[in-house]
Design a protein around this motif. Structure first.
Motif, PDB file in Angstrom:
ATOM      1  N   SER A   1      31.999  33.079  33.558  1.00  0.00           N
ATOM      2  CA  SER A   1      31.155  33.149  34.844  1.00  0.00           C
ATOM      3  C   SER A   1      31.777  34.318  35.704  1.00  0.00           C
ATOM      4  N   CYS A   2      31.133  35.366  35.427  1.00  0.00           N
ATOM      5  CA  CYS A   2      31.509  36.518  36.102  1.00  0.00           C
ATOM      6  C   CYS A   2      31.479  36.770  37.642  1.00  0.00           C
TER       7      CYS A   2
ATOM      8  N   THR B   1      31.467  54.602  34.960  1.00  0.00           N
ATOM      9  CA  THR B   1      32.609  54.041  34.282  1.00  0.00           C
ATOM     10  C   THR B   1      32.676  54.794  32.785  1.00  0.00           C
ATOM     11  N   ALA B   2      33.826  55.244  32.346  1.00  0.00           N
ATOM     12  CA  ALA B   2      33.735  55.795  31.039  1.00  0.00           C
ATOM     13  C   ALA B   2      34.984  55.216  30.140  1.00  0.00           C
ATOM     14  N   GLY B   3      34.900  55.646  28.933  1.00  0.00           N
ATOM     15  CA  GLY B   3      35.905  54.868  27.986  1.00  0.00           C
ATOM     16  C   GLY B   3      35.145  53.673  27.302  1.00  0.00           C
TER      17      GLY B   3
ATOM     18  N   VAL C   1      29.462  44.496  29.544  1.00  0.00           N
ATOM     19  CA  VAL C   1      28.663  44.113  30.853  1.00  0.00           C
ATOM     20  C   VAL C   1      29.261  43.064  31.704  1.00  0.00           C
ATOM     21  N   PRO C   2      29.927  41.958  30.993  1.00  0.00           N
ATOM     22  CA  PRO C   2      30.640  41.317  31.684  1.00  0.00           C
ATOM     23  C   PRO C   2      31.755  41.837  32.941  1.00  0.00           C
ATOM     24  N   TRP C   3      32.635  42.612  32.184  1.00  0.00           N
ATOM     25  CA  TRP C   3      33.706  43.321  33.023  1.00  0.00           C
ATOM     26  C   TRP C   3      33.098  44.248  34.012  1.00  0.00           C
ATOM     27  N   GLN C   4      31.893  44.861  33.667  1.00  0.00           N
ATOM     28  CA  GLN C   4      31.261  45.527  34.875  1.00  0.00           C
ATOM     29  C   GLN C   4      31.025  44.875  35.926  1.00  0.00           C
ATOM     30  N   THR C   5      30.399  43.793  35.683  1.00  0.00           N
ATOM     31  CA  THR C   5      30.087  42.734  36.830  1.00  0.00           C
ATOM     32  C   THR C   5      31.113  42.259  37.580  1.00  0.00           C
ATOM     33  N   ILE C   6      32.286  42.014  36.832  1.00  0.00           N
ATOM     34  CA  ILE C   6      33.481  41.495  37.666  1.00  0.00           C
ATOM     35  C   ILE C   6      33.867  42.721  38.487  1.00  0.00           C
ATOM     36  N   ARG C   7      33.932  43.833  37.967  1.00  0.00           N
ATOM     37  CA  ARG C   7      34.574  45.004  38.651  1.00  0.00           C
ATOM     38  C   ARG C   7      33.714  45.309  40.118  1.00  0.00           C
ATOM     39  N   GLN C   8      32.341  45.353  39.868  1.00  0.00           N
ATOM     40  CA  GLN C   8      31.418  45.476  40.684  1.00  0.00           C
ATOM     41  C   GLN C   8      31.574  44.433  42.058  1.00  0.00           C
TER      42      GLN C   8
END
Length: 428
Positions: free
Chosen positions: A304-305, A376-378, A384-391
């Motif tokens: 649950s991001c 984001t690179a790498g 996508v879930p990690w991108q949502t958390i980071r944002q």
């Protein structure tokens, strides 16, 4: 026609990307390191040659320029024939910590060389802590990118000012500072040129073996994280680029230079602007220690991001951190560990994301341009879930680089682009 070839030696493998005159990728290749230790430069050589051989012959035959990037502060000593005389020291090796106070006594406060993992700390360790050590004739101190470039152009003792930053090179004045140049140990320091400068044509043996044109120019390289920044297309002060590979590296394009060794912050020169940033020991290597790629994909899809994790982790594989906390003894914080694997992964992803957020906060509080967006690179950029958390944690838009591979940025460098420039037809 004429292609430019960028080669990236990262922490998990090597990649090559060739681009055409319109900055469009026309060929890509990948090569793993196998089971040989990365501290053996022979592993680098074998990987480079295998990578070149895997490129299509028509691409090699039309390549006009090549540049190579390597991991920052991965270094080695070699003799006049280019043969390593010691095992290489990798980017995160803190052997030089016993001599950091000796560096502190002569280097200005905040200098990037004031790090237990800096290139200068490693050089001093090789010299048993003796500033007055007179180097043996024909011994060269080289960064990973320098040595890989030498394999192609044959010129020893040449580096670029991106790699040389953690050696103490003054990227503002474009020279070694007097506090370093006046030491006997300075006899080991490489000549420094601008990243992307042509060094020499490719060696005849390499040209004949792989059928590169004899006039193909081998250019000075850069570090893997700067190459990732160049690949991202970021151009405006306030643009940040996070490289989510085995480690976490952030760069913020800034109008102001910031160097503060207390937090592991340093600035690279990029035209008239500055790339302010740092590198954490946290990152994808921690995730892969606990989960396979399949598990990461399956479990992250169940997170649950939008909801914060109750776990307060500082994910490290072993004690020691470089940035945003510069502490060689900082212990990992990975407990309590829940029985539920989804909750555990959620805590790890949020922990790394909080390190990223703290990193950007450190840069801004020390005077860097305020963060406006993050590209984001790498390998971690594909989650996508990690991108949502980071944002959610960063509080700014988070996007994925159009070309997330550092090899693409190095190919741009080989073409002569030292200022970020988007690929033809790409609107940012």
């Amino acid at each position: 026609m004429g292609y430019s070839l960028g080669i990236d030696f990262g922490t998990s493998g090597a990649r090559a990307i060739a681009i055409d005159a319109q900055n469009q990728p026309i060929s890509e290749a990948r090569q793993g390191y196998g089971k040989q230790p990365l501290t053996h430069p022979g592993t680098w050589r074998e990987t480079l040659m295998a990578l070149l051989a895997s490129l299509p012959l028509p691409v090699r035959a039309e390549t006009k320029a090549i540049a190579v990037n390597g991991t920052s502060a991965t270094v080695l000593l070699c003799d006049s024939q280019g043969s390593p005389v010691r095992e290489a020291l990798l980017y995160d090796d803190s052997c030089g910590k016993v001599f950091i106070e000796k560096i502190r006594r002569i280097a200005p406060e905040g200098n990037p060389a004031l790090s237990v993992t800096s290139a200068l700390a490693k050089l001093l360790w090789w010299c048993d802590g003796d500033w007055d050590a007179r180097p043996a004739d024909g011994v060269y101190f080289m960064h990973q990118a320098d040595w890989l470039g030498w394999l192609l152009h044959g010129q020893l003792g040449i580096s670029d000012y991106h790699n040389a930053l953690k050696l103490g090179y003054d990227v503002g004045a474009l020279r070694y500072p007097a506090w370093l140049a006046d030491l006997s140990i300075a006899g080991l320091l490489p000549q420094v040129v601008a990243p992307g400068d042509a060094i020499a044509p490719i060696m005849p043996t390499i040209s004949q073996q792989f059928q590169f044109p004899s006039n193909c120019q081998v250019c000075a390289g850069t570090t893997d994280s700067i190459a990732a920044f160049l690949a991202s297309g970021a151009q405006t002060p306030g643009d940040g680029v996070t490289s989510l590979g085995s480690t976490l590296v952030i760069k913020l394009l800034s109008e102001t230079r910031v160097d503060d060794s207390r937090y592991g912050i340093y600035s690279h020169r990029l035209g008239d602007l500055w790339l302010v940033g740092g590198a954490s020991n946290s990152g994808g290597a921690v995730l892969h220690h606990f989960f396979s790629d399949y598990e990461l994909a399956e479990l992250s899809a169940q997170i649950s991001c939008d909801q914060p994790s109750a776990l307060d982790y500082y994910p490290l594989l072993k004690p020691g951190e470089r940035f945003p906390i510069n502490d060689p003894l900082l212990p990992p914080r990975l407990s309590p560990r829940p029985d539920d694997a989804v909750q555990f992964l959620h805590g790890l992803l949020e922990g790394i994301s909080r390190i990223e957020a703290l990193g950007y906060h450190r840069l801004i509080e020390r005077g860097a341009t305020v963060l406006q967006r993050v590209c984001t690179a790498g390998g971690g950029s594909h989650s996508v879930p990690w991108q949502t958390i980071r944002q959610r944690i960063l509080g700014v838009p988070v996007t994925v680089a159009q070309y997330p591979e550092a090899a693409y940025g190095t190919a741009l460098l080989a073409r002569g682009h030292t200022i970020p420039e988007p690929p033809a037809g790409i609107n940012l």
